[in-house]
Design a protein around this motif. Sequence first.
Motif, short mmCIF file in Angstrom:
data_model
loop_
_atom_site.label_atom_id
_atom_site.label_comp_id
_atom_site.label_asym_id
_atom_site.label_seq_id
_atom_site.Cartn_x
_atom_site.Cartn_y
_atom_site.Cartn_z
N THR A 231 0.80 -1.22 0.00
CA THR A 231 0.00 0.00 0.00
C THR A 231 0.83 1.27 0.00
OG1 THR A 231 -1.76 -1.21 1.13
CG2 THR A 231 -1.86 1.19 1.21
N ASN A 232 1.81 1.37 0.88
CA ASN A 232 2.56 2.62 0.95
C ASN A 232 3.69 2.70 -0.05
OD1 ASN A 232 1.01 3.79 3.07
ND2 ASN A 232 2.85 4.86 3.72
N HIS A 233 3.93 1.63 -0.77
CA HIS A 233 4.79 1.70 -1.95
C HIS A 233 3.96 1.91 -3.21
CE1 HIS A 233 8.29 -0.56 0.18
NE2 HIS A 233 8.52 0.73 0.18
N HIS A 234 2.63 1.97 -3.05
CA HIS A 234 1.71 2.32 -4.14
C HIS A 234 1.88 1.38 -5.34
CE1 HIS A 234 1.22 5.93 -1.75
NE2 HIS A 234 2.54 6.09 -1.79
N ARG A 235 1.90 0.07 -5.04
CA ARG A 235 2.10 -0.89 -6.11
C ARG A 235 1.46 -2.22 -5.73
NH1 ARG A 235 8.63 -1.37 -4.94
NH2 ARG A 235 8.47 -2.53 -2.98
N ILE A 236 1.28 -3.07 -6.73
CA ILE A 236 0.75 -4.42 -6.55
C ILE A 236 1.87 -5.40 -6.87
CG2 ILE A 236 -0.98 -6.08 -7.26
CD1 ILE A 236 -2.14 -3.63 -5.83
N LEU A 237 2.12 -6.31 -5.94
CA LEU A 237 3.15 -7.33 -6.14
C LEU A 237 2.50 -8.67 -6.47
CD1 LEU A 237 5.55 -6.66 -3.10
CD2 LEU A 237 5.46 -5.49 -5.32
N VAL A 238 3.11 -9.39 -7.38
CA VAL A 238 2.72 -10.76 -7.70
C VAL A 238 3.86 -11.65 -7.24
CG1 VAL A 238 1.94 -12.36 -9.47
CG2 VAL A 238 1.52 -9.90 -9.75
N ALA A 239 3.57 -12.54 -6.30
CA ALA A 239 4.63 -13.38 -5.73
C ALA A 239 4.28 -14.85 -5.84
CB ALA A 239 4.86 -13.00 -4.27
N ASP A 254 6.02 5.78 -6.08
CA ASP A 254 5.39 7.06 -5.80
C ASP A 254 3.91 7.01 -6.17
OD1 ASP A 254 7.82 8.23 -5.00
OD2 ASP A 254 8.37 8.55 -7.11
N PRO A 255 3.06 7.74 -5.42
CA PRO A 255 1.63 7.74 -5.75
C PRO A 255 1.36 8.48 -7.05
CG PRO A 255 2.09 9.35 -4.05
CD PRO A 255 3.37 8.59 -4.26
N GLY A 256 0.30 8.09 -7.71
CA GLY A 256 -0.12 8.75 -8.94
C GLY A 256 -1.37 8.10 -9.46
N TYR A 257 -1.83 8.58 -10.58
CA TYR A 257 -3.05 8.03 -11.20
C TYR A 257 -2.81 7.94 -12.69
CZ TYR A 257 -8.02 7.52 -12.42
OH TYR A 257 -9.23 7.07 -12.90
N GLU A 258 -2.27 6.81 -13.12
CA GLU A 258 -1.94 6.60 -14.53
C GLU A 258 -2.30 5.18 -14.93
OE1 GLU A 258 -0.81 8.77 -16.68
OE2 GLU A 258 -0.41 10.43 -15.29
N ALA A 265 2.15 2.53 -15.03
CA ALA A 265 0.95 2.69 -14.22
C ALA A 265 1.29 3.18 -12.82
CB ALA A 265 0.19 1.37 -14.13
N ARG A 266 0.35 3.94 -12.25
CA ARG A 266 0.53 4.44 -10.90
C ARG A 266 -0.76 4.25 -10.10
NH1 ARG A 266 4.83 3.76 -12.04
NH2 ARG A 266 6.65 5.13 -12.04
N VAL A 284 -8.55 -4.07 -8.43
CA VAL A 284 -7.89 -3.44 -7.29
C VAL A 284 -8.70 -2.24 -6.82
CG1 VAL A 284 -5.80 -2.28 -6.48
CG2 VAL A 284 -5.62 -4.17 -8.12
N ALA A 285 -8.94 -2.18 -5.50
CA ALA A 285 -9.51 -0.98 -4.90
C ALA A 285 -8.38 0.02 -4.72
CB ALA A 285 -10.15 -1.32 -3.56
N ASP A 286 -8.32 1.01 -5.61
CA ASP A 286 -7.26 2.02 -5.57
C ASP A 286 -7.76 3.16 -4.68
OD1 ASP A 286 -5.00 3.45 -6.05
OD2 ASP A 286 -5.40 3.86 -8.16
N THR A 287 -7.59 2.97 -3.39
CA THR A 287 -8.29 3.79 -2.39
C THR A 287 -7.99 5.27 -2.53
OG1 THR A 287 -8.19 1.89 -0.90
CG2 THR A 287 -8.74 4.01 0.07
N GLY A 288 -6.71 5.63 -2.57
CA GLY A 288 -6.35 7.04 -2.62
C GLY A 288 -6.76 7.74 -3.89
N ASN A 289 -6.96 6.98 -4.96
CA ASN A 289 -7.42 7.55 -6.21
C ASN A 289 -8.93 7.49 -6.37
OD1 ASN A 289 -5.06 8.51 -7.51
ND2 ASN A 289 -4.47 6.42 -8.04
N HIS A 290 -9.64 6.95 -5.38
CA HIS A 290 -11.11 6.82 -5.45
C HIS A 290 -11.50 6.16 -6.78
CE1 HIS A 290 -11.12 9.51 -2.00
NE2 HIS A 290 -10.32 10.30 -2.68
#
Length: 670
Positions: A231-239, A254-258, A265-266, A284-290
Amino acid sequence: MTRRIALLAALAVLLAACSGGGDGADTTVATTPARPASYAGTEPAHEFPAGLDWLNTAGPLTLADLRGKVVLLDFWTYGCINCIHIIGDLQRLEQEYADELAVIGVHSAKFDNEGETDNIREIVQRYGLEHPVVNDRDFEVWTTWGARAWPTVVAIDPAGNIVGGYSGEGVYAVFQPVVDSLVAEFDARGEIDRTPIAIDLERDTAPSSVLSYPGKVEADAEGGRLFVADTNHHRILVADLATGEILDVAGGDDPGYEDGSFEAARFDQPQGMALSGDGSTLYVADTGNHAVRAVHLDRRVVETVLGTGYQAASYPPNPGTAPSVEIASPWDVLLDGGMLYIAMAGSHQIWQLDLASGLAGPTAGSGREGVGNGPSAGASLAQPSGLALDGPMLYFADSESSSIRVADVAADETLLVAGASSDLFTFGDADGVGAEARFQHPLGVAFGGGMVWVADTYNDKIKRIDPVTRQAVTLSGYGRGWADGDLPRFYEPGGIDYAGGLLYVADTNNHAIRVVDPDTGAARTLVLYGIERFAGRGDGYRGVEVALDPVTVAPGDGTLVVDVTLPDGYKVNDLAPYSMEWIVDGGIATPGPGAEREIVAPEFPLTAPVEFTAGSGAVTADLTVYYCTADAESLCLIERVRVTVPIEVAAGGAQEVRFTYSIEPPEVGF
């Protein structure tokens, strides 16, 4: 009930309040008051009580320290979604009036857990707060100022007098003209002090880790994959579900909306995820980007399926046809065939999105915050933050009511499963049946093996509910902290999933993924590694860069020596491989076999053969070191360092080049 707070001095206008973080208020739209000739107040502001804990500063602040600044006091509590919503408004004001404005966060906790300074420190880092925050644990400041709702913001003029206050969202529109007028008025008098306030950011003391406050997990047993909202790295990991090796990354640090490729993508603080039946798309629920985003795993492309990137202007948000529908803080998603359910924490509702038609709108919750059950459309929810499904029974973690509730999709009604049922201020930590059970701000829920599983976030526990008997019992968690084994410890776990007979937990404040046995409650940590292969893609190196003194070496065979020193009390993590790679400028060196490698539990110094060629240039070692403390051996701290040595290759030089680096001891550990 709509709460209102009168302006305290010259700003004598009654403003409509938005929903508070736990008071059950309706949400209304505030209007900006007419601008008077002066906003300056006449009543002196109240001094901060002595003995309170302060964060983001070297020590306590006083009103004298703030003289010459416009001051905004932000009364908040960190589980409150409305308090989260105004962070952006406050940051915007801080940027526009960087030298003239001081924001002071007054944290007056709703929940017991939220009153602890260490927990507030974590949330200050999680939400990137850069202003001072005082822990008003016993509501001393709250009572003195007469605050009545979260969030409440109060203005103080540069002379130290009270200007006015406001409760609710929409803070920027209300306070921008106030701040602007006060700056102009007091600047004309020569009474603005633009000297920076001494800030000592909490985040500067935090160690680097592979994950940063992971909010949710999605386990794919059939595909052998684990999806992590980092969440605070603003990314989705596939492991890899079994080994923890990171296979792919969508988004950046970094946060963004792309939208676009995984590299371009951000996201902004992503939370819940849901995998399509064919395993090719992750929602994905992209919370900060609503917004809700679709991560196309095969094509490695991200696109927006719902939301505009901005919080909905109307409350509750209006239904419509995706993607151009404004929504508010989606916290989790769940897929049932072609229907995507969304825990809309920001509007206290559960929405559904028909992926075929694009129609989106609420399926449960009126938008009024509360604990009222009954027909789904009229039910009052309280910040739903986690979803799980068993047939027509849609379970949700109703965080602000500290309960687990269910929306019966077939019967079109909501019911209490377990937890508080009378109001938003009943919480605790107790096993029991139905309304006798107690939780404290649970954020995660899962269904599997015939049981409902709960990440009881503020109690640092994993709990189990029998959906038939409604009996809730503690499965795992023996105090806050970190420990694996039969008596595990967690720290505000926010996400949970069930797959392959195991529970996967996003142990948020431990920056870790835990695997829990649902029969015994024993836990282990799944160490994630390999992130260095994806770091800094397309936007520069992300890590420490060190330049050592130039050296002269002789042509021919030589040796590269890497010597990394760890701080006292730390050791190399033997569950994740150390790696090193080499970059040569000027064609002066050819590293030999084994120079680039991954090593589990390396013993420094390490050596690698090299052949030097006459000339000038440089050799750079890219090193990734996973390390941990002795009492939390599975928890990965990570240090990525690029060490560069300028080299002159000429007769008479040495035959060895040393790359040395000492890792600084973290001031804050796990």
